[in-house]
Design an enzyme around this catalytic site. Sequence first.
Site, mmCIF file in Angstrom:
data_model
loop_
_atom_site.group_PDB
_atom_site.id
_atom_site.type_symbol
_atom_site.label_atom_id
_atom_site.label_comp_id
_atom_site.label_asym_id
_atom_site.label_seq_id
_atom_site.Cartn_x
_atom_site.Cartn_y
_atom_site.Cartn_z
ATOM 1 N N LYS A 124 0.819 -1.228 0.000
ATOM 2 C CA LYS A 124 0.000 0.000 0.000
ATOM 3 C C LYS A 124 0.842 1.263 0.000
ATOM 4 O O LYS A 124 0.435 2.284 -0.547
ATOM 5 C CB LYS A 124 -0.976 0.017 1.179
ATOM 6 N N GLU A 210 2.983 -5.509 14.409
ATOM 7 C CA GLU A 210 4.349 -5.641 13.909
ATOM 8 C C GLU A 210 5.308 -5.390 15.074
ATOM 9 O O GLU A 210 4.958 -4.685 16.024
ATOM 10 C CB GLU A 210 4.635 -4.563 12.846
ATOM 11 N N LYS A 225 -3.798 3.077 2.972
ATOM 12 C CA LYS A 225 -4.902 2.251 2.467
ATOM 13 C C LYS A 225 -6.074 3.133 2.031
ATOM 14 O O LYS A 225 -6.762 2.833 1.049
ATOM 15 C CB LYS A 225 -5.333 1.255 3.547
HETATM 16 N N1 HSE Z 1 -0.231 -3.721 10.127
HETATM 17 C C1 HSE Z 1 -1.364 -3.925 9.280
HETATM 18 C C2 HSE Z 1 -2.633 -4.050 10.134
HETATM 19 C C3 HSE Z 1 -1.138 -5.146 8.444
HETATM 20 O O1 HSE Z 1 -2.529 -4.131 11.356
HETATM 21 O O2 HSE Z 1 -3.728 -4.029 9.599
HETATM 22 C C4 HSE Z 1 -1.969 -5.227 7.210
HETATM 23 O O3 HSE Z 1 -1.695 -4.227 6.293
#
Ligand code: HSE
Length: 443
Positions: A124, A210, A225
């Site tokens: 994205k 993450e 997004k």
């Molecule tokens: N870090 C993103 C989320 C992963 O938590 O939605 C998916 O793009």
Amino acid sequence: LPCARARTEGETVPVDSCALVHPAPSAAAALRIGLLGLGQVGAAVAARVPALAPGGRRLTIAAALVRDPASRQRPEGIPIVTRIDDVFARRPDVIVEVLGGVEPARTLVLEAIARRIPIVTANKSLLAHCGDELLAAARLAGVPLRCEASVVAGLPFLSSIARRHAFRSSLVSFSGIVNGTTNFVLSRMEGTGADYDAALDEARRRGFAEPDPTSDVQGIDALEKLVVLLRHLVPASVDPRAIEVDGIVAVTADDLRRARGLGGTIKPVVHAAWGAGGLEAFAGPAFVPREHPLARLEGVTNGVALRDRSGHSLLFAGPGAGPDVTAATILDDVAAALDAVTERPVEAERREASHGRVAAPATGWLITLDGSRPLPSGPEVADLLGSCGVWIERAVYERGDTAGPASFLTYACSRDRVQAAMRAIEAAACCRASAWRALRGDA
Ligand code: HSE
């Protein structure tokens, strides 16, 4: 624009009706993926590949490009390379880009397009910052560029809408939850009363966040997004730097409790509305009334609520991330891209994305006041807000009288007015005033 193959010599055709120039894979040969990136999603793609056979054809990984081969566990039987030329030398039928980030992904994708190799990307950031450039290059080369997994990765969303031109033309707004990490964090804070750090720690422990969730909690992931959604749904091409964005870091468990007292919750949303007055959009935490379709999406669930000009709304909801669902969507894109190469002309975007300005909308606001010293009374707050052009629609006073901790829902007004009102309140009383945008119940 010249279309060099499948035409008599010298004949040219417009790109919109151009049969693909990338050589169609032969019936007997396996279809070869050039995989750019072997992180969690890349590894999940590699793990699924031997099982996939679109149209009865075998699918193989021609090569996987990584930055540092020592840092990766090598999936068995997959050639690992560190130079893009070594990917191209293996004559891939399609490139799957899952590197993340803008560079080197942009340069590598442009090189692949120049070689007329179809592209599938889940990136994205790349699409938000370089979407115009890449789509123009792909269209010029007559090459499919597919990106279904870049937003709400587990849902067949973007391409479903892209094919429905009449439906899409009737849309006037959408609201979405497109980041699973922050929806999980706010859901846990609301459900358990945990503070932000504890909820984020839990998201990390359970593998939802993450290792470095900065882009999620600052709203950048959702913003990128949102830009992808604007391109597909409006369609508008917007610079992400032109859109208002807020993170969830400042949301407290008390804010969530007060939102509940006012009949809703706080969700990490993206929102856009468009029409004769132009395009308005923002990404950030917002009060969502209980009756709004997004209010019931808990945990890591993602969703997009579309609204048409007759007031009908439609909710797409489901898993938005995770290596397995993302890999499945990527492989469907691979099949669709290869299908386009072998069977159909490139499906060109008939309605060009406009390159418009984007404004921050006037919305209602959730305002919360907190502090240990005596707070201004309800009528005093109403006067202060009113002097800044901010009008209260609903108020909750926690001690039952009009003094003490309180929260308010306002009528729609600009961010500038609310910020001026916050400053006025904080100057008049030693308290913490917070303001969150508020969606209406009808999406
Ligand atoms: N870090 C993103 C989320 C992963 O938590 O939605 C998916 O793009």
